[in-house]
Motif scaffolding. Structure first.
Motif, PDB file in Angstrom:
ATOM      1  N   LEU A 156       0.461  -1.061  -0.046  1.00  0.00           N
ATOM      2  CA  LEU A 156       0.100  -0.155  -0.041  1.00  0.00           C
ATOM      3  C   LEU A 156       1.009   1.157  -0.008  1.00  0.00           C
ATOM      4  O   LEU A 156       1.982   1.266   0.556  1.00  0.00           O
ATOM      5  CB  LEU A 156      -0.888  -0.005   1.100  1.00  0.00           C
ATOM      6  CG  LEU A 156      -1.877  -1.123   1.430  1.00  0.00           C
ATOM      7  CD1 LEU A 156      -2.667  -0.859   2.822  1.00  0.00           C
ATOM      8  CD2 LEU A 156      -2.975  -1.375   0.207  1.00  0.00           C
ATOM      9  N   VAL A 157       0.451   2.316  -0.521  1.00  0.00           N
ATOM     10  CA  VAL A 157       1.100   3.458  -0.589  1.00  0.00           C
ATOM     11  C   VAL A 157       0.676   4.439   0.651  1.00  0.00           C
ATOM     12  O   VAL A 157      -0.566   4.588   0.606  1.00  0.00           O
ATOM     13  CB  VAL A 157       0.968   4.289  -1.853  1.00  0.00           C
ATOM     14  CG1 VAL A 157       1.630   5.528  -1.932  1.00  0.00           C
ATOM     15  CG2 VAL A 157       1.351   3.558  -3.015  1.00  0.00           C
ATOM     16  N   ALA A 158       1.578   4.796   1.558  1.00  0.00           N
ATOM     17  CA  ALA A 158       1.198   5.759   2.294  1.00  0.00           C
ATOM     18  C   ALA A 158       1.736   7.070   2.141  1.00  0.00           C
ATOM     19  O   ALA A 158       2.880   7.361   1.905  1.00  0.00           O
ATOM     20  CB  ALA A 158       1.863   5.293   3.909  1.00  0.00           C
ATOM     21  N   SER A 159       0.775   8.105   2.209  1.00  0.00           N
ATOM     22  CA  SER A 159       1.175   9.339   1.848  1.00  0.00           C
ATOM     23  C   SER A 159       1.397  10.278   2.901  1.00  0.00           C
ATOM     24  O   SER A 159       0.486  10.095   3.931  1.00  0.00           O
ATOM     25  CB  SER A 159       0.309  10.064   0.667  1.00  0.00           C
ATOM     26  OG  SER A 159       0.653  11.308   0.764  1.00  0.00           O
ATOM     27  N   PRO A 160       2.439  11.064   3.060  1.00  0.00           N
ATOM     28  CA  PRO A 160       2.450  12.001   4.302  1.00  0.00           C
ATOM     29  C   PRO A 160       1.846  13.346   4.368  1.00  0.00           C
ATOM     30  O   PRO A 160       2.200  14.089   5.257  1.00  0.00           O
ATOM     31  CB  PRO A 160       4.084  12.321   4.250  1.00  0.00           C
ATOM     32  CG  PRO A 160       4.413  12.318   2.835  1.00  0.00           C
ATOM     33  CD  PRO A 160       3.469  11.579   2.095  1.00  0.00           C
ATOM     34  N   ILE A 161       0.761  13.682   3.457  1.00  0.00           N
ATOM     35  CA  ILE A 161       0.186  15.097   3.551  1.00  0.00           C
ATOM     36  C   ILE A 161      -0.304  15.277   4.923  1.00  0.00           C
ATOM     37  O   ILE A 161      -0.955  14.379   5.577  1.00  0.00           O
ATOM     38  CB  ILE A 161      -0.569  15.202   2.548  1.00  0.00           C
ATOM     39  CG1 ILE A 161      -1.982  14.403   2.675  1.00  0.00           C
ATOM     40  CG2 ILE A 161      -0.035  15.126   1.275  1.00  0.00           C
ATOM     41  CD1 ILE A 161      -2.990  14.864   1.571  1.00  0.00           C
ATOM     42  N   ASN A 162      -0.260  16.416   5.433  1.00  0.00           N
ATOM     43  CA  ASN A 162      -0.963  16.859   6.528  1.00  0.00           C
ATOM     44  C   ASN A 162      -2.331  17.908   6.394  1.00  0.00           C
ATOM     45  O   ASN A 162      -2.546  18.161   5.247  1.00  0.00           O
ATOM     46  CB  ASN A 162      -0.012  17.544   7.478  1.00  0.00           C
ATOM     47  CG  ASN A 162       0.533  18.774   7.012  1.00  0.00           C
ATOM     48  OD1 ASN A 162      -0.050  19.744   6.564  1.00  0.00           O
ATOM     49  ND2 ASN A 162       2.017  18.859   6.997  1.00  0.00           N
ATOM     50  N   ARG A 163      -2.870  17.924   7.440  1.00  0.00           N
ATOM     51  CA  ARG A 163      -4.135  18.690   7.296  1.00  0.00           C
ATOM     52  C   ARG A 163      -3.939  20.381   6.768  1.00  0.00           C
ATOM     53  O   ARG A 163      -4.777  20.786   6.180  1.00  0.00           O
ATOM     54  CB  ARG A 163      -4.988  18.792   8.654  1.00  0.00           C
ATOM     55  CG  ARG A 163      -6.287  19.357   8.645  1.00  0.00           C
ATOM     56  CD  ARG A 163      -7.415  18.887   9.836  1.00  0.00           C
ATOM     57  NE  ARG A 163      -8.480  19.743   9.376  1.00  0.00           N
ATOM     58  CZ  ARG A 163      -9.483  19.571   8.471  1.00  0.00           C
ATOM     59  NH1 ARG A 163      -9.299  18.400   7.552  1.00  0.00           N
ATOM     60  NH2 ARG A 163     -10.717  19.791   8.455  1.00  0.00           N
ATOM     61  N   HIS A 174      -4.814  14.567  -7.249  1.00  0.00           N
ATOM     62  CA  HIS A 174      -4.336  13.329  -7.908  1.00  0.00           C
ATOM     63  C   HIS A 174      -2.841  13.257  -7.711  1.00  0.00           C
ATOM     64  O   HIS A 174      -2.379  12.192  -8.306  1.00  0.00           O
ATOM     65  CB  HIS A 174      -4.910  13.062  -9.305  1.00  0.00           C
ATOM     66  CG  HIS A 174      -6.322  13.335  -9.592  1.00  0.00           C
ATOM     67  ND1 HIS A 174      -7.105  12.937  -8.592  1.00  0.00           N
ATOM     68  CD2 HIS A 174      -6.934  14.144 -10.457  1.00  0.00           C
ATOM     69  CE1 HIS A 174      -8.484  13.081  -9.010  1.00  0.00           C
ATOM     70  NE2 HIS A 174      -8.232  14.158 -10.126  1.00  0.00           N
ATOM     71  N   GLY A 175      -2.105  13.860  -7.069  1.00  0.00           N
ATOM     72  CA  GLY A 175      -0.893  13.685  -6.665  1.00  0.00           C
ATOM     73  C   GLY A 175      -0.521  13.043  -5.018  1.00  0.00           C
ATOM     74  O   GLY A 175      -0.880  11.870  -5.229  1.00  0.00           O
ATOM     75  N   GLU A 176      -0.112  13.903  -4.394  1.00  0.00           N
ATOM     76  CA  GLU A 176      -0.060  13.536  -3.030  1.00  0.00           C
ATOM     77  C   GLU A 176      -1.318  12.901  -2.267  1.00  0.00           C
ATOM     78  O   GLU A 176      -1.143  11.890  -1.313  1.00  0.00           O
ATOM     79  CB  GLU A 176       0.595  14.483  -2.046  1.00  0.00           C
ATOM     80  CG  GLU A 176       1.878  15.016  -2.685  1.00  0.00           C
ATOM     81  CD  GLU A 176       1.776  16.498  -3.700  1.00  0.00           C
ATOM     82  OE1 GLU A 176       2.624  17.118  -3.372  1.00  0.00           O
ATOM     83  OE2 GLU A 176       0.947  16.290  -4.243  1.00  0.00           O
ATOM     84  N   THR A 177      -2.342  13.255  -2.879  1.00  0.00           N
ATOM     85  CA  THR A 177      -3.507  12.852  -1.987  1.00  0.00           C
ATOM     86  C   THR A 177      -4.088  11.386  -2.794  1.00  0.00           C
ATOM     87  O   THR A 177      -4.944  11.038  -2.287  1.00  0.00           O
ATOM     88  CB  THR A 177      -4.654  13.723  -2.119  1.00  0.00           C
ATOM     89  OG1 THR A 177      -4.874  14.289  -3.717  1.00  0.00           O
ATOM     90  CG2 THR A 177      -4.521  15.094  -1.632  1.00  0.00           C
ATOM     91  N   GLY A 178      -3.549  11.135  -3.874  1.00  0.00           N
ATOM     92  CA  GLY A 178      -3.944   9.866  -4.533  1.00  0.00           C
ATOM     93  C   GLY A 178      -3.115   8.544  -3.985  1.00  0.00           C
ATOM     94  O   GLY A 178      -2.634   7.560  -4.780  1.00  0.00           O
ATOM     95  N   ALA A 179      -3.367   8.128  -2.678  1.00  0.00           N
ATOM     96  CA  ALA A 179      -2.806   7.173  -1.991  1.00  0.00           C
ATOM     97  C   ALA A 179      -3.572   6.246  -1.381  1.00  0.00           C
ATOM     98  O   ALA A 179      -4.889   6.494  -1.304  1.00  0.00           O
ATOM     99  CB  ALA A 179      -1.692   7.684  -1.044  1.00  0.00           C
ATOM    100  N   ASP A 180      -3.214   5.139  -0.842  1.00  0.00           N
ATOM    101  CA  ASP A 180      -4.063   4.369  -0.207  1.00  0.00           C
ATOM    102  C   ASP A 180      -4.416   4.717   1.263  1.00  0.00           C
ATOM    103  O   ASP A 180      -5.627   4.410   1.848  1.00  0.00           O
ATOM    104  CB  ASP A 180      -3.282   3.069   0.113  1.00  0.00           C
ATOM    105  CG  ASP A 180      -3.448   2.336  -1.357  1.00  0.00           C
ATOM    106  OD1 ASP A 180      -4.135   2.081  -2.112  1.00  0.00           O
ATOM    107  OD2 ASP A 180      -1.919   1.928  -1.863  1.00  0.00           O
ATOM    108  N   CYS A 181      -3.665   5.326   1.758  1.00  0.00           N
ATOM    109  CA  CYS A 181      -3.909   6.050   3.216  1.00  0.00           C
ATOM    110  C   CYS A 181      -3.173   7.196   3.489  1.00  0.00           C
ATOM    111  O   CYS A 181      -2.005   7.349   2.956  1.00  0.00           O
ATOM    112  CB  CYS A 181      -3.650   4.882   4.436  1.00  0.00           C
ATOM    113  SG  CYS A 181      -1.740   4.309   4.567  1.00  0.00           S
ATOM    114  N   LEU A 182      -3.762   8.190   4.281  1.00  0.00           N
ATOM    115  CA  LEU A 182      -3.192   9.200   4.471  1.00  0.00           C
ATOM    116  C   LEU A 182      -3.177   9.514   6.205  1.00  0.00           C
ATOM    117  O   LEU A 182      -4.170  10.304   6.833  1.00  0.00           O
ATOM    118  CB  LEU A 182      -4.023  10.483   3.944  1.00  0.00           C
ATOM    119  CG  LEU A 182      -4.375  10.152   2.273  1.00  0.00           C
ATOM    120  CD1 LEU A 182      -5.309  11.706   2.066  1.00  0.00           C
ATOM    121  CD2 LEU A 182      -3.168  10.747   1.687  1.00  0.00           C
ATOM    122  N   PRO A 183      -2.434   8.916   6.934  1.00  0.00           N
ATOM    123  CA  PRO A 183      -2.287   8.691   8.266  1.00  0.00           C
ATOM    124  C   PRO A 183      -2.240  10.236   8.913  1.00  0.00           C
ATOM    125  O   PRO A 183      -2.816  10.452   9.963  1.00  0.00           O
ATOM    126  CB  PRO A 183      -1.179   8.082   8.604  1.00  0.00           C
ATOM    127  CG  PRO A 183      -0.138   8.180   7.331  1.00  0.00           C
ATOM    128  CD  PRO A 183      -1.212   8.032   6.188  1.00  0.00           C
TER     129      PRO A 183
END
Length: 283
Positions: A156-163, A174-183
């Motif tokens: 799975l791709v985990a993206s590090p973007i924050n709020r 559809h770049g950094e937000t296009g991941a499987d999970c955004l913890p």
């Protein structure tokens, strides 16, 4: 991403007077809950591990750290994806993070890929060297690379973007937000910095106010001449809690006009947070 039968890691977090979850108790809970969240995401998906894009910044280092806590170092892959010579220093930081965590990692030089892309698209109606289009294309190319590796390894791709990035649109659609999970999509930049210190992430990693060092974006902190932590405090009070403008301005020590301009910034970038428009809500 909603994980079946699992409470949000952000539920019931104790917060300080500024509304941010930076108290010792909140950070302790996050250190326990976020790896558990990622572990549950992995189990629900039947996946074998995580792919984490590494850019030399605090967020990606923290994402990789929690992914290792959740799955083990042998099940996490880091990808360092520079495109220009100016990315060299941050790329070395990223590789140092991967080495310290003991995870497999690769450096993918995207400059040739970007050059080929621009040559191919050069005959279109727009300039091939438009800076905004180029940065957005790079973000999407990086996510494409991450998904190629993830598909090939059942990960799975985990993206590090924050709020902060999410609300202010400091990400490519559809770049950094296009991941499987955004913890970290529910945590502000200030909260993540406090969490990184609590976890022991080196303080000399790159810290950007407008996004990660490999994903530049316009910064409202710079445009409005307010510090990044105040931006987070305003967003928390006005956007999340719905506190009225005069009260937010009074509590944060800024002009009401500044609060309104920041709120307008959030509204202007709302399109980046919407799902694709459909003619019907039916699934």
């Amino acid at each position: 991403m909603t994980v079946s039968g699992f409470q949000s890691p952000l539920a019931d977090l104790p917060r300080g007077p500024d509304g941010l979850a930076t108290t010792d108790d909140a950070l302790s809970r996050l250190r326990d809950r976020l790896p558990a969240f990622l572990e549950r995401v992995l189990v629900d998906a039947g996946a074998d591990g995580f792919v984490v894009p590494l850019d030399g910044g605090v967020e990606t280092a923290l994402t990789a750290t929690f992914a290792v806590d959740a799955a083990g170092a042998d099940r996490v892959t880091g990808l360092v994806m520079p495109a220009f010579l100016s990315h060299e220093a941050t790329s070395r930081n990223a590789e140092a993070v991967a080495t310290s965590l003991g995870i497999d990692h690769s450096r993918l030089q995207l400059q040739p890929v970007l050059a080929a892309f621009q040559e191919t698209i050069g005959g279109s109606s727009g300039p091939a060297d438009d800076p905004v289009a180029t940065n957005n294309a790079l973000s999407r190319l990086r996510m494409t690379c991450a998904y190629y590796v993830a598909n090939a390894t059942n990960a799975l791709v985990a993206s590090p973007i924050n709020r902060t990035q999410y609300l202010l649109g400091s990400v490519a659609k559809h770049g950094e937000t296009g991941a499987d999970c955004l913890p970290f999509a529910g945590l502000y930049r200030t909260e993540l910095e406090a969490l990184a210190r609590a976890v022991g992430i080196p303080e000399d990693l790159t810290v950007e106010t407008s996004g990660s060092p490999l994903h530049p974006g316009e910064s409202p902190a710079t445009a409005l001449e307010i510090d990044p932590e105040t931006v987070d405090r305003i967003l928390r009070r006005r956007i999340d809690e719905g506190v009225d403008v005069p009260t937010v301005a009074d509590r944060t020590g800024v002009e009401a006009e500044t609060v309104e301009r920041l709120e307008a910034w959030v509204e202007r970038t709302r399109h980046k947070r919407r799902r694709p428009t459909r003619p019907s809500a039916a699934t």
